[in-house]
Motif scaffolding. Structure first.
Motif, PDB file in Angstrom:
ATOM      1  N   GLY A   1       0.801  -1.215   0.000  1.00  0.00           N
ATOM      2  CA  GLY A   1       0.000   0.000   0.000  1.00  0.00           C
ATOM      3  C   GLY A   1       0.832   1.261   0.000  1.00  0.00           C
ATOM      4  O   GLY A   1       2.055   1.250   0.146  1.00  0.00           O
TER       5      GLY A   1
ATOM      6  N   MET B   1      -4.341  10.189   7.520  1.00  0.00           N
ATOM      7  CA  MET B   1      -5.757   9.850   7.631  1.00  0.00           C
ATOM      8  C   MET B   1      -6.445  10.748   8.653  1.00  0.00           C
ATOM      9  O   MET B   1      -5.871  11.101   9.683  1.00  0.00           O
TER      10      MET B   1
ATOM     11  N   GLY C   1      -6.610  10.908   3.636  1.00  0.00           N
ATOM     12  CA  GLY C   1      -7.774  10.038   3.638  1.00  0.00           C
ATOM     13  C   GLY C   1      -8.774  10.435   4.714  1.00  0.00           C
ATOM     14  O   GLY C   1      -8.404  10.915   5.782  1.00  0.00           O
TER      15      GLY C   1
ATOM     16  N   ARG D   1      -9.989   8.974  -0.375  1.00  0.00           N
ATOM     17  CA  ARG D   1      -8.875   9.922  -0.459  1.00  0.00           C
ATOM     18  C   ARG D   1      -9.420  11.246  -0.956  1.00  0.00           C
ATOM     19  O   ARG D   1     -10.142  11.307  -1.950  1.00  0.00           O
TER      20      ARG D   1
ATOM     21  N   VAL E   1     -10.506   4.324  -1.113  1.00  0.00           N
ATOM     22  CA  VAL E   1      -9.270   3.631  -0.761  1.00  0.00           C
ATOM     23  C   VAL E   1      -9.562   2.562   0.281  1.00  0.00           C
ATOM     24  O   VAL E   1     -10.440   2.726   1.133  1.00  0.00           O
TER      25      VAL E   1
ATOM     26  N   ILE F   1      -8.024   0.396   3.379  1.00  0.00           N
ATOM     27  CA  ILE F   1      -6.952   0.479   4.370  1.00  0.00           C
ATOM     28  C   ILE F   1      -6.304  -0.888   4.518  1.00  0.00           C
ATOM     29  O   ILE F   1      -6.954  -1.861   4.922  1.00  0.00           O
ATOM     30  N   ASP F   2      -5.034  -0.994   4.174  1.00  0.00           N
ATOM     31  CA  ASP F   2      -4.286  -2.243   4.319  1.00  0.00           C
ATOM     32  C   ASP F   2      -3.761  -2.413   5.740  1.00  0.00           C
ATOM     33  O   ASP F   2      -3.784  -3.513   6.286  1.00  0.00           O
TER      34      ASP F   2
ATOM     35  N   TRP G   1      -3.042   0.048   9.537  1.00  0.00           N
ATOM     36  CA  TRP G   1      -2.903   1.289  10.292  1.00  0.00           C
ATOM     37  C   TRP G   1      -1.504   1.366  10.877  1.00  0.00           C
ATOM     38  O   TRP G   1      -1.008   0.397  11.456  1.00  0.00           O
TER      39      TRP G   1
ATOM     40  N   VAL H   1      -2.588   2.305   2.258  1.00  0.00           N
ATOM     41  CA  VAL H   1      -3.859   2.139   1.551  1.00  0.00           C
ATOM     42  C   VAL H   1      -3.605   1.763   0.092  1.00  0.00           C
ATOM     43  O   VAL H   1      -2.506   1.959  -0.433  1.00  0.00           O
TER      44      VAL H   1
END
Length: 210
Positions: A3, A8, A45, A67, A91, A93-94, A96, A107
Motif C-alpha cells: 500500500g 488519515m 484520507g 482519499r 481507498v 486500508i491495508d 494502520w 492504503v
C-alpha cells in the motif's frame, strides 16, 4: 508491508468521491496534518469512525474510506483551520500505522471490476427518489429541497453521477458507508433507491400520523 502511505482523518461522516466537504480542524494533531498536506501533495484520507470519538483517539475505524484533496484552506489566528476537501477515490486500508504525530495508514485503490451492469437505467429512478425524499424532509424542516433545475448526469459519466446522487441524498453515516462500499455504480444506485424508498415511507407515515 503493502500500500501507499497516506495521512488519515477519522471522522463521524463519510466523504464520497466527486463530492466536497467543509472541514473545521481544531485538534492539534490534525492541525499538523493539514500543515504537512499543504506543504506536500494536499491529499489525505477520510475514514468513518464506527465506534468511539473523533477527539483524543481510541476510536474504531472503517476498513474503507475516501482519499480527498484540499481545494481551499485558511488558517485562523488561533491555529485552527477551515478547509474545503474534494473526494477523489475510494481507498482500502491495508494497515494502520502508529498515530504519530497523527493517524497514518497504508492504503490502496480497489481494483476495477470488469463486467459491471450498466448503471444508466437506474439514474433516473434514483434521482427522482432523492428529489422526493429531500422535498418531504423540507416539509419537516429537515433542510431545503433540491433545486428544480439541478441535474445529476456526471457530465455524461454514470459513475460520477451515482456519486453525486449519493452526496445529495439524505442518509446517515452508517448508510453512507454502505453506499461507499458497494461494488460498482449499479449496485450503489440500487441501494440508494432502496434507502430512499424506506425513508420516503417513514416520512409519509410521519406526515399522516400513522
Amino acid at each position: 508491508m503493502t500500500g501507499t502511505r497516506l495521512p488519515m482523518f477519522p471522522l463521524s461522516v463519510v466523504l464520497f468521491p466527486h463530492a466536497s466537504m467543509p472541514l473545521h480542524v481544531f485538534e492539534p494533531r490534525y492541525r499538523e496534518l493539514m500543515r504537512d498536506c499543504l506543504e506536500g501533495d494536499q491529499r489525505f484520507g477520510i475514514v468513518l469512525i464506527e465506534r468511539g470519538s473523533e477527539v483524543g483517539g481510541g476510536d474504531e475505524r472503517s476498513a474503507l474510506g475516501t482519499r480527498g484533496v484540499i481545494n481551499r484552506a485558511a488558517e485562523l489566528p488561533d491555529g485552527r483551520w477551515v478547509l474545503e476537501v474534494r473526494g477523489e477515490t475510494v481507498v482500502v486500508i491495508d494497515e494502520w500505522l502508529p498515530d504519530d504525530p497523527y493517524p497514518l495508514a497504508l492504503v490502496h485503490e480497489p481494483d476495477l471490476v470488469l463486467g459491471q451492469p450498466d448503471p444508466g437505467p437506474l439514474l433516473d429512478d434514483a434521482s427522482q427518489r432523492v428529489r422526493r425524499a429531500r422535498a418531504l424532509l423540507s416539509e419537516h424542516g429537515g433542510g431545503p429541497p433540491l433545486e428544480p433545475g439541478l441535474v445529476f448526469d456526471g457530465g455524461g459519466d454514470a459513475e460520477r453521477a451515482a456519486w453525486q446522487l449519493c452526496s445529495a441524498a439524505p442518509v446517515n453515516a452508517y448508510d453512507a458507508q454502505r453506499l461507499l462500499t458497494c461494488d460498482g455504480a449499479a449496485e450503489r444506485l440500487a441501494l440508494l433507491v432502496e434507502l430512499m424508498d424506506d425513508l420516503e415511507l417513514d416520512l409519509r407515515r410521519m406526515l399522516t400520523g400513522d
